[in-house]
Each structure stands twice: as C-alpha cells, then as structure tokens.
Design a protein around this motif. Structure first.
Motif, PDB file in Angstrom:
ATOM      1  N   UNK A   1       0.800  -1.197   0.000  1.00  0.00           N
ATOM      2  CA  UNK A   1       0.000   0.000   0.000  1.00  0.00           C
ATOM      3  C   UNK A   1       0.852   1.275   0.000  1.00  0.00           C
ATOM      4  N   UNK A   2       1.929   1.355   0.807  1.00  0.00           N
ATOM      5  CA  UNK A   2       2.751   2.571   0.768  1.00  0.00           C
ATOM      6  C   UNK A   2       3.358   2.820  -0.610  1.00  0.00           C
ATOM      7  N   UNK A   3       3.631   1.756  -1.340  1.00  0.00           N
ATOM      8  CA  UNK A   3       4.210   1.895  -2.677  1.00  0.00           C
ATOM      9  C   UNK A   3       3.239   2.600  -3.617  1.00  0.00           C
ATOM     10  N   UNK A   4       1.978   2.219  -3.585  1.00  0.00           N
ATOM     11  CA  UNK A   4       0.973   2.827  -4.457  1.00  0.00           C
ATOM     12  C   UNK A   4       0.740   4.285  -4.069  1.00  0.00           C
ATOM     13  N   UNK A   5       0.642   4.540  -2.781  1.00  0.00           N
ATOM     14  CA  UNK A   5       0.456   5.917  -2.311  1.00  0.00           C
ATOM     15  C   UNK A   5       1.656   6.775  -2.712  1.00  0.00           C
ATOM     16  N   UNK A   6       2.847   6.240  -2.554  1.00  0.00           N
ATOM     17  CA  UNK A   6       4.059   6.978  -2.945  1.00  0.00           C
ATOM     18  C   UNK A   6       4.063   7.255  -4.444  1.00  0.00           C
ATOM     19  N   UNK A   7       3.665   6.268  -5.240  1.00  0.00           N
ATOM     20  CA  UNK A   7       3.612   6.454  -6.690  1.00  0.00           C
ATOM     21  C   UNK A   7       2.639   7.545  -7.100  1.00  0.00           C
ATOM     22  N   UNK A   8       1.480   7.572  -6.465  1.00  0.00           N
ATOM     23  CA  UNK A   8       0.503   8.617  -6.756  1.00  0.00           C
ATOM     24  C   UNK A   8       0.999   9.990  -6.306  1.00  0.00           C
ATOM     25  N   UNK A   9       1.678  10.023  -5.165  1.00  0.00           N
ATOM     26  CA  UNK A   9       2.237  11.295  -4.679  1.00  0.00           C
ATOM     27  C   UNK A   9       3.318  11.810  -5.626  1.00  0.00           C
TER      28      UNK A   9
END
Length: 89
Positions: free
Chosen positions: A1-9
């Motif tokens: 989940x942190x990976x996807x959030x980081x990618x969107x950020x």
C-alpha cells in the motif's frame, strides 16, 4: 500500500512542478529559474522526466536497505503509466 500511495504522490508532485502555477505562482517561478536552453530546463517541462528525480528520495526512504534502484524506477514508472493513460483520454 505505501508503494501505491508513494507512486501517486510522485505523480502529483511531478505534475505540480511541470504544469501548474501553484499558490503565489511558486511552481511557475521555479520553472522560470530553468529556461529550456539546456537539459535541465527542458526536463522541467516533462512530467515523466521530473518524476525520475522526485522518485529518488522517496525510493531511498521506502527501501534504503534493499533494492532501492528498482523501487526508484518502479515509482517513476507509475507516473509514466498514469501520464500515458491521461494523454490517451
């Protein structure tokens, strides 16, 4: 989940830096510091180019002891995928 959030950020930050004016014209002023006469200035006009550099510190933070170069490229790839999808629409 942190990976996807980081990618969107990373996508959002890259888009703000390259295309938006921002509050008090902070992003357009930043872009004005780098006129498009060299690779840095031309890179500041490209969302996908900026995402590579925005993703680097985030990749180091998320995966500093592991395979951070792969994380770095993968996070930038999220921006590329979103951008290509956005342009096709």
């Amino acid at each position: 989940m942190p990976f996807i959030v980081a990618g969107l950020a990373i996508y959002r930050i890259s888009r703000m830096l390259t295309e938006e004016e921002g509050p008090f014209a902070v992003f357009s002023t930043l872009r004005g510091l780098f006129p498009p006469v060299n690779w840095v200035g031309r890179g500041m006009e490209c969302v996908m180019c900026v995402s590579v550099w925005v993703a680097l510190p985030i990749a180091l933070y998320l995966d500093w002891a592991g395979d951070w170069p792969l994380t770095w490229l993968a996070l930038s790839a999220i921006t590329v995928i979103i951008r290509k999808w956005e342009v096709k629409r």
